[in-house]
Design an enzyme around this catalytic site. Structure first.
Site, PDB file in Angstrom:
ATOM      1  N   SER A 103       0.534  -1.012   0.310  1.00  0.00           N
ATOM      2  CA  SER A 103      -0.050   0.305   0.188  1.00  0.00           C
ATOM      3  C   SER A 103       1.088   1.508   0.155  1.00  0.00           C
ATOM      4  O   SER A 103       1.815   0.982  -1.224  1.00  0.00           O
ATOM      5  CB  SER A 103      -0.289  -0.260   1.148  1.00  0.00           C
ATOM      6  OG  SER A 103      -2.029   1.261   1.172  1.00  0.00           O
ATOM      7  N   HIS A 237      -7.827  -5.597   0.293  1.00  0.00           N
ATOM      8  CA  HIS A 237      -6.558  -4.782   0.151  1.00  0.00           C
ATOM      9  C   HIS A 237      -5.828  -5.506   0.873  1.00  0.00           C
ATOM     10  O   HIS A 237      -4.533  -5.649   0.508  1.00  0.00           O
ATOM     11  CB  HIS A 237      -6.601  -3.280   1.021  1.00  0.00           C
ATOM     12  CG  HIS A 237      -5.607  -2.783   1.282  1.00  0.00           C
ATOM     13  ND1 HIS A 237      -5.872  -2.382  -0.308  1.00  0.00           N
ATOM     14  CD2 HIS A 237      -5.189  -1.488   1.877  1.00  0.00           C
ATOM     15  CE1 HIS A 237      -4.487  -1.339  -0.002  1.00  0.00           C
ATOM     16  NE2 HIS A 237      -4.464  -1.034   1.332  1.00  0.00           N
TER      17      HIS A 237
END
Length: 279
Positions: A103, A237
């Site tokens: 990320s 995610h």
């Protein structure tokens, strides 16, 4: 941005402040430097170190403003973070380096890699960019501007932070300033065009990740002249938490294929530019 209560010190420049190494691997042929996600800490990569050592020497970056660096001020931009961590990472380059960033950590790893190559370092053995769209693919996002309740809701949506911690007011007060600062850093980041990297790039994503589409992940191929590979895992995610053993095994297999000629710091081996889903 909100400021943590109490007296804050400037981020340390000491190597020991920035780098955590959980297992000894003195004879490893490659070193993997791991960059955490927004609000994350070095300990997130303890399982990676435990599994890959001693074949791979794993070092994890510890950002200021969290865990044992809570008294240090957060760094609110990606360029400043990259500049701050660069000397510590450069000190690890006595053997071939690979980077893994998840990320926000993917963007930071990319920017550190750019700085290393700019300064004349050999290309990385691998740049693993996880759960993040390519730097050239911008979305307008403003999570860092939300109130605390909105920020907590976003963390819960992505399942990146233990819900029990978010429910504890004291723990939440310790966590949220670093999270907000990191979101500010990554959401205000704008890619500055320049020379492409020369290292192999591997993008890893979850097939249900709301933060990155397949096309946004494929665009990482534009940022290096080296080989490119896209690996898709089931999940959102934080697919790498749910499927940690599979992800770590993929890293182990891939890094085992790195071959460095005697006396050279470059990279040999690696596949061509591919788009393959993990199974």
């Amino acid at each position: 941005m909100r400021e943590r209560k109490g007296v804050m010190t400037q981020p340390s420049t000491d190597f020991e402040a920035w780098i955590r190494r959980y297992h000894q691997a003195p004879s490893s042929g490659v070193r993997l430097v791991c960059f955490p996600h927004a609000g994350g800490s070095a300990s997130f990569f303890f399982p990676v170190s435990a599994r890959l050592s001693p074949a791979v020497d794993v070092a994890a970056v510890q950002y200021p403003g969290r865990q044992d660096r809570r008294a240090e001020a957060n760094i609110g931009t990606i360029p400043e973070m990259a500049d701050a961590v660069l000397p510590a990472v450069r000190a690890l380059a006595d053997r071939p380096l690979a980077f893994f960033g998840h990320s926000m950590g993917a963007v930071l790893a990319y920017e550190v890699a750019r700085r290393l190559e700019r300064d004349g370092a050999e290309p990385l053995a691998r740049l693993y960019v996880s759960g993040r769209r390519a730097p050239s693919r911008h979305r307008s996002e403003h999570v860092h501007e939300l109130d605390d309740a909105g920020l907590v809701a976003e963390l819960q949506r992505l399942s990146g932070t233990d819900s029990s911690l978010l429910g504890d007011p004291e723990a939440r007060d310790m966590i949220l300033p670093a999270v907000r600062s990191d979101y500010h850093a990554v959401e205000t980041y704008r890619h500055v065009p320049g020379a492409a990297l020369r290292c192999p790039v591997v993008a890893l994503v979850g097939d249900r990740d709301p933060q990155v589409t397949r096309d946004e992940a494929l665009a990482w191929a534009e940022h290096s002249s080296g080989p490119f590979d896209l690996r898709v895992f089931p999940g959102g995610h934080f697919y790498l938490v749910e499927h940690g053993p599979r992800v770590i095994q993929a890293l182990a297999d891939d890094l085992a294929a790195v071959r460095v000629p005697s006396g050279a710091g470059g990279v040999a081996g690696g596949a061509g530019r591919t788009d393959a889903a993990a199974t």
